[in-house]
Scaffold this motif. Structure first.
Motif, PDB file in Angstrom:
ATOM      1  N   LYS A 171       7.058  -9.749   5.574  1.00 41.64           N
ATOM      2  CA  LYS A 171       6.009  -8.874   6.126  1.00 41.64           C
ATOM      3  C   LYS A 171       6.528  -8.052   7.309  1.00 41.64           C
ATOM      4  N   SER A 172       7.211  -8.722   8.227  1.00 42.32           N
ATOM      5  CA  SER A 172       7.721  -8.012   9.408  1.00 42.32           C
ATOM      6  C   SER A 172       8.736  -6.947   9.016  1.00 42.32           C
ATOM      7  N   SER A 173       9.612  -7.278   8.062  1.00 38.66           N
ATOM      8  CA  SER A 173      10.590  -6.291   7.600  1.00 38.66           C
ATOM      9  C   SER A 173       9.890  -5.109   6.938  1.00 38.66           C
ATOM     10  N   PHE A 174       8.820  -5.398   6.213  1.00 35.46           N
ATOM     11  CA  PHE A 174       8.077  -4.343   5.524  1.00 35.46           C
ATOM     12  C   PHE A 174       7.462  -3.371   6.538  1.00 35.46           C
ATOM     13  N   ILE A 175       6.767  -3.913   7.543  1.00 34.04           N
ATOM     14  CA  ILE A 175       6.109  -3.021   8.509  1.00 34.04           C
ATOM     15  C   ILE A 175       7.136  -2.247   9.332  1.00 34.04           C
ATOM     16  N   ASN A 176       8.285  -2.851   9.576  1.00 33.19           N
ATOM     17  CA  ASN A 176       9.348  -2.134  10.292  1.00 33.19           C
ATOM     18  C   ASN A 176       9.888  -0.973   9.473  1.00 33.19           C
ATOM     19  N   LYS A 177       9.938  -1.139   8.158  1.00 30.94           N
ATOM     20  CA  LYS A 177      10.453  -0.078   7.280  1.00 30.94           C
ATOM     21  C   LYS A 177       9.498   1.107   7.209  1.00 30.94           C
ATOM     22  N   VAL A 308       0.685  -4.392  -9.083  1.00 35.38           N
ATOM     23  CA  VAL A 308       1.769  -5.297  -8.689  1.00 35.38           C
ATOM     24  C   VAL A 308       3.051  -4.469  -8.649  1.00 35.38           C
ATOM     25  N   TYR A 309       3.839  -4.647  -7.591  1.00 35.20           N
ATOM     26  CA  TYR A 309       5.046  -3.839  -7.429  1.00 35.20           C
ATOM     27  C   TYR A 309       6.258  -4.726  -7.148  1.00 35.20           C
ATOM     28  N   PRO A 310       7.345  -4.558  -7.931  1.00 35.36           N
ATOM     29  CA  PRO A 310       8.601  -5.234  -7.601  1.00 35.36           C
ATOM     30  C   PRO A 310       9.288  -4.471  -6.466  1.00 35.36           C
ATOM     31  N   VAL A 311       9.632  -5.147  -5.403  1.00 41.35           N
ATOM     32  CA  VAL A 311      10.150  -4.465  -4.206  1.00 41.35           C
ATOM     33  C   VAL A 311      11.302  -5.253  -3.604  1.00 41.35           C
ATOM     34  N   SER A 312      12.247  -4.510  -3.057  1.00 41.79           N
ATOM     35  CA  SER A 312      13.266  -5.109  -2.198  1.00 41.79           C
ATOM     36  C   SER A 312      13.171  -4.398  -0.852  1.00 41.79           C
ATOM     37  N   VAL A 313      12.545  -5.072   0.113  1.00 40.78           N
ATOM     38  CA  VAL A 313      12.375  -4.451   1.426  1.00 40.78           C
ATOM     39  C   VAL A 313      13.727  -4.198   2.078  1.00 40.78           C
ATOM     40  N   ILE A 314      14.638  -5.155   1.948  1.00 41.64           N
ATOM     41  CA  ILE A 314      15.961  -5.020   2.552  1.00 41.64           C
ATOM     42  C   ILE A 314      16.690  -3.788   2.011  1.00 41.64           C
ATOM     43  N   ASN A 316      15.235  -1.263   0.655  1.00 35.70           N
ATOM     44  CA  ASN A 316      14.330  -0.112   0.725  1.00 35.70           C
ATOM     45  C   ASN A 316      13.991   0.417  -0.668  1.00 35.70           C
ATOM     46  N   ASP A 317      13.816  -0.499  -1.586  1.00 38.54           N
ATOM     47  CA  ASP A 317      13.570  -0.146  -2.989  1.00 38.54           C
ATOM     48  C   ASP A 317      12.125  -0.485  -3.358  1.00 38.54           C
ATOM     49  N   GLY A 318      11.374   0.511  -3.828  1.00 41.23           N
ATOM     50  CA  GLY A 318      10.006   0.294  -4.303  1.00 41.23           C
ATOM     51  C   GLY A 318       8.939   0.402  -3.229  1.00 41.23           C
ATOM     52  N   ILE A 319       9.335   0.589  -1.972  1.00 37.87           N
ATOM     53  CA  ILE A 319       8.354   0.615  -0.880  1.00 37.87           C
ATOM     54  C   ILE A 319       7.478   1.861  -0.943  1.00 37.87           C
ATOM     55  N   LYS A 320       8.095   3.023  -1.278  1.00 36.72           N
ATOM     56  CA  LYS A 320       7.343   4.266  -1.275  1.00 36.72           C
ATOM     57  C   LYS A 320       6.158   4.219  -2.234  1.00 36.72           C
ATOM     58  N   GLN A 321       6.376   3.630  -3.422  1.00 33.13           N
ATOM     59  CA  GLN A 321       5.288   3.544  -4.402  1.00 33.13           C
ATOM     60  C   GLN A 321       4.117   2.728  -3.855  1.00 33.13           C
ATOM     61  N   VAL A 322       4.444   1.659  -3.137  1.00 34.29           N
ATOM     62  CA  VAL A 322       3.391   0.818  -2.550  1.00 34.29           C
ATOM     63  C   VAL A 322       2.593   1.611  -1.518  1.00 34.29           C
ATOM     64  N   ILE A 323       3.284   2.318  -0.656  1.00 30.19           N
ATOM     65  CA  ILE A 323       2.629   3.066   0.410  1.00 30.19           C
ATOM     66  C   ILE A 323       1.745   4.177  -0.152  1.00 30.19           C
ATOM     67  N   MET A 324       2.223   4.888  -1.173  1.00 30.64           N
ATOM     68  CA  MET A 324       1.439   5.982  -1.744  1.00 30.64           C
ATOM     69  C   MET A 324       0.183   5.464  -2.447  1.00 30.64           C
ATOM     70  N   LYS A 325       0.310   4.325  -3.136  1.00 27.38           N
ATOM     71  CA  LYS A 325      -0.866   3.734  -3.780  1.00 27.38           C
ATOM     72  C   LYS A 325      -1.857   3.247  -2.714  1.00 27.38           C
ATOM     73  N   ALA A 326      -1.330   2.658  -1.631  1.00 29.68           N
ATOM     74  CA  ALA A 326      -2.214   2.207  -0.540  1.00 29.68           C
ATOM     75  C   ALA A 326      -2.974   3.391   0.054  1.00 29.68           C
ATOM     76  N   TRP A 327      -2.270   4.522   0.276  1.00 30.64           N
ATOM     77  CA  TRP A 327      -2.900   5.712   0.832  1.00 30.64           C
ATOM     78  C   TRP A 327      -3.980   6.248  -0.104  1.00 30.64           C
ATOM     79  N   GLU A 328      -3.683   6.223  -1.378  1.00 31.10           N
ATOM     80  CA  GLU A 328      -4.655   6.688  -2.375  1.00 31.10           C
ATOM     81  C   GLU A 328      -5.930   5.834  -2.329  1.00 31.10           C
TER      82      GLU A 328
END
Length: 427
Positions: A171-177, A308-314, A316-328
């Motif tokens: 979670k912390s790594s995600f919010i930092n990214k 559901v999204y497969p993500v590697s926070v380290i 930086n893979d898949g994060i953008k899709q999560v953020i755009m869906k959250a914004w939507e």
């Protein structure tokens, strides 16, 4: 230091007393009344400051008092009004009556300035009591008392998105990214000890607020671990991003983790359990069995979660899709209605409920008179000298005191005590 609750006492200022003075002027009885009005007492004002994010300033200071108004004086001079006391609090502060728990103020708008307790009005000077009959009134009004109230301050962070999950799932790594939150990241559990807010920028004028909540564990709603202290901070969020460690390298089962965390949310609050979720299967780069993710995705969707999204926070893979869906989703979901506020004025009326007349027999032939009417008269007027005492008794008689005394069995010659003064009852 993160402080999200505090109990304080707030006191608005007393109004200044009016003056009962006389000017010296030839051919005018007693020189004529010239007593000025008292000044108004200061208000208690709350101001939401976006630059404050905890209630730590209230840890040591527990009493906050506005300035009293000054007394009126001769030559019709009005007393100086007391200064208001402005108390700065974080956005999202809720103010409750300490005794009843009733919500009195919900301060959710930045730079919102709200008068919480009004100071007492100043009393009128004796210039207002002059008449054709009473040309030299030795009576003035008392300033109205301020209000004292013990309140509990509660801070609820105003985030659009809340990150939840077990400790060390990322979670912390995600919010930092996705923001500039700078949450602490380390290879052990409970690196996040207090909520962190981050602003996620979508465009030049588009953004949302995301909150990193300390990791939950089983039993959090009952006080186990750290998360139970902070679950209240995400009750106002629009959606939840639920991060799960899909790798299972710590011997955890991602499906079980998902169910346990959701159970904690439901046990704490029905509202939390019903909020829309995005599920992030983090650490996908450490998963060497694609079937495990496919099984997890199918399981999550069977629980009623659409995304559901497969993500590697380290990586930086898949994060953008999560953020755009959250914004939507954020744009489509209205923020839930706030808890209904209870009127401070109504609360104060309930606190001041008192019988009109309270007549107690202290000893044989000695009675004490008290009650709301006595309080109101003493608060309203300043009686000076022997004439003032006579005026006071006349006011009380006009308000029905004699009838109440007779009903209480008072007889001629009995001693009556009112506000510390003793009188002999004469029919």
């Amino acid at each position: 230091m993160f402080i999200d609750e505090s109990v304080i006492t707030v006191i608005s200022g007393n109004g200044g007393d009016g003056a009962a003075t006389f000017r010296r002027e030839k051919f005018v009885q007693f020189g004529g009344p010239d007593g000025g009005d008292g000044g108004k007492g200061g208000d208690i004002v709350f101001l939401t400051d976006p630059n404050i994010n905890t209630l730590v300033d209230f840890k040591s200071s527990k009493k906050f008092q506005a300035e009293n108004g000054e007394k009126g004086s001769s030559a019709r001079s009005t007393g100086k009004s007391g200064s208001d006391l402005i108390i700065k609090v974080p956005v999202g502060t809720m103010i409750r009556d300490f005794e009843t728990g009733k919500l009195l103020l919900d301060l959710s708008t930045p730079n919102e300035k709200t008068i919480f307790l009004k100071g007492g009005d100043g009393g009128r000077g004796n210039i207002h009591f002059k008449s054709s009959v009473r040309k030299a009134p030795r009576i003035a009004e008392s300033g109205r008392e301020g209000v004292e109230l013990k309140v509990k301050l509660e801070l609820k962070l105003l985030a659009d998105v809340a990150l939840v999950g077990y400790p060390s799932v990322g979670k912390s790594s995600f919010i930092n990214k996705v923001s500039a939150a700078n949450s602490k990241v380390a290879g052990y559990h409970f690196t996040t000890l207090k909520p962190k807010l981050g602003v996620v920028r979508i465009g030049e004028e588009e953004s949302f607020v995301i909150a990193d909540i300390p990791g939950l564990i089983e039993g959090a709603h009952e006080g186990v671990g750290l998360g139970d202290r902070f679950l209240k901070h995400i009750e106002r969020c629009k959606i939840i991003i639920h991060i799960v460690d899909i790798s299972g390298l710590d011997g955890r089962n991602p499906e079980e983790d998902f169910l346990k965390i959701n159970k904690e949310l439901e046990n704490y609050s029905r509202k939390l359990g019903e909020k829309p979720q995005l599920v992030v299967a983090n650490k996908i780069d450490m998963l060497y069995d694609d079937e495990k993710y496919e099984k997890f995705e199918k399981f999550i969707k069977e629980q009623g979660v659409k995304y559901v999204y497969p993500v590697s926070v380290i990586a930086n893979d898949g994060i953008k899709q999560v953020i755009m869906k959250a914004w939507e989703m954020i744009k489509e979901i209205p923020r839930e209605e706030l808890e209904e506020e209870y009127s401070v004025e109504e609360l104060l009326k309930e606190m001041k409920k008192k019988d009109d007349w309270i007549i107690k027999k202290l000893e044989d032939h000695i009675f004490e008179v008290d009650g709301r009417i006595v309080d109101d008269v003493l608060r309203k007027y300043v009686f000076t000298g022997d004439e003032g005492i006579i005026n006071f008794l006349q006011v009380m008689r006009n308000l029905g005191m004699e009838v109440e005394l007779e009903n209480a069995g008072v007889e001629e010659g009995d001693i009556i005590i009112i506000a510390g003064y003793e009188f002999e009852y004469v029919v």
